[in-house]
Design an enzyme around this catalytic site. Sequence first.
Site, PDB file in Angstrom:
ATOM      1  N   HIS A 166       0.870  -1.181   0.000  1.00 48.01           N
ATOM      2  CA  HIS A 166       0.000   0.000   0.000  1.00 48.01           C
ATOM      3  C   HIS A 166       0.908   1.232   0.000  1.00 48.01           C
ATOM      4  CE1 HIS A 166      -3.727  -1.981   2.095  1.00 48.01           C
ATOM      5  NE2 HIS A 166      -4.051  -1.699   0.846  1.00 48.01           N
ATOM      6  N   CYS A 259      -2.178   2.703   9.136  1.00 42.55           N
ATOM      7  CA  CYS A 259      -3.213   1.747   8.697  1.00 42.55           C
ATOM      8  C   CYS A 259      -4.426   1.762   9.632  1.00 42.55           C
ATOM      9  CB  CYS A 259      -2.667   0.326   8.684  1.00 42.55           C
ATOM     10  SG  CYS A 259      -1.300   0.062   7.576  1.00 42.55           S
TER      11      CYS A 259
HETATM   12  N1  ARG Z   1      -3.677  -7.217   6.436  1.00 39.83           N
HETATM   13  C1  ARG Z   1      -4.120  -6.017   5.803  1.00 39.83           C
HETATM   14  C2  ARG Z   1      -4.077  -6.155   4.297  1.00 39.83           C
HETATM   15  O1  ARG Z   1      -3.207  -6.811   3.793  1.00 39.83           O
HETATM   16  C3  ARG Z   1      -3.281  -4.859   6.263  1.00 39.83           C
HETATM   17  C4  ARG Z   1      -3.772  -3.536   5.757  1.00 39.83           C
HETATM   18  C5  ARG Z   1      -2.894  -2.403   6.190  1.00 39.83           C
HETATM   19  N2  ARG Z   1      -3.466  -1.165   5.844  1.00 39.83           N
HETATM   20  C6  ARG Z   1      -2.818  -0.147   5.254  1.00 39.83           C
HETATM   21  N3  ARG Z   1      -3.448   0.979   5.132  1.00 39.83           N
HETATM   22  N4  ARG Z   1      -1.607  -0.264   4.788  1.00 39.83           N
HETATM   23  O2  ARG Z   1      -4.914  -5.647   3.589  1.00 39.83           O
END
Ligand code: ARG
Length: 266
Positions: A166, A259
């Site tokens: 991300h 996150c």
């Molecule tokens: N386990 C989640 C995923 O893979 C973690 C999300 C983390 N969120 C972020 N905004 N980076 O989607």
Amino acid sequence: MPEPTPRHYLMCRPTYFSVQYAINPWMDPSVPVDAALAVRQWTNLRQVYLDLGHQVEEITPVPGLPDMVFAANGATVIDGIALGVQFRDAERADEAPAYAAWFERSGYQVHRPKHVNEGEGDMLLAGDLLLAGTGYRTAYAAHAEAQEIFGRPVVTLHLVDPRFYHLDTALCVLGETVAYLPEAFSPGSRAALRRLFPDAVLASPADAGVLGLNAVSDGLHVVLPSQASGLAAELRDRGYVPIGVNMSELRKAGGGPKCCTLEVRR
Ligand code: ARG
């Protein structure tokens, strides 16, 4: 000079948090998670925001959605408009209507996206620009959709390292400038970032590797994982006030302070 402005955040208590599937390289369902510690670490993060004078609202967690704690993936909210989300992975699909319903109930104009769009995980407002990541989760087509809805120029950035899946794991908006890990971006995106932010803080692979860039700034304070000590020192040199938080348990799902935090802009 860095200047703080009061912020409004939406968070989701990690009541049902666990690592049950692996949709990013950080996740390993065979590694135990201390669920009670995750809740304490999250509660501390929330308290840090309150102590800084920010407003924090909470969305009710839904059983069976262990990643719902990652509120940044719930929407992108600018000028009272909430652009909803559509997850790449089926495991997270049901979070999208839960977040959209919260914004509808709270009086925001809600748009349902037509393409995969993981909210502020991949869309970060930097001044008038909406920086938008693609490569792993949010679709390139979602960037044009966001530009039409928000009327903000969108800058597409290509992510190339699966650990930084991300945008908010590879780049943090500080106010006037940003901090990022150059290696997480394609050569063209790196060059574009250099042009846009010649004074950016460049993070080291070691600091990014503890999710140090998954940080939340109000323009002065930067709430970041406590393990990112090099980045904290660099930020201090630049006049920012780093505040370390330990997010060890949520990191087992690939998440850090950012996150867990969705910025709501009325
Ligand atoms: N386990 C989640 C995923 O893979 C973690 C999300 C983390 N969120 C972020 N905004 N980076 O989607």
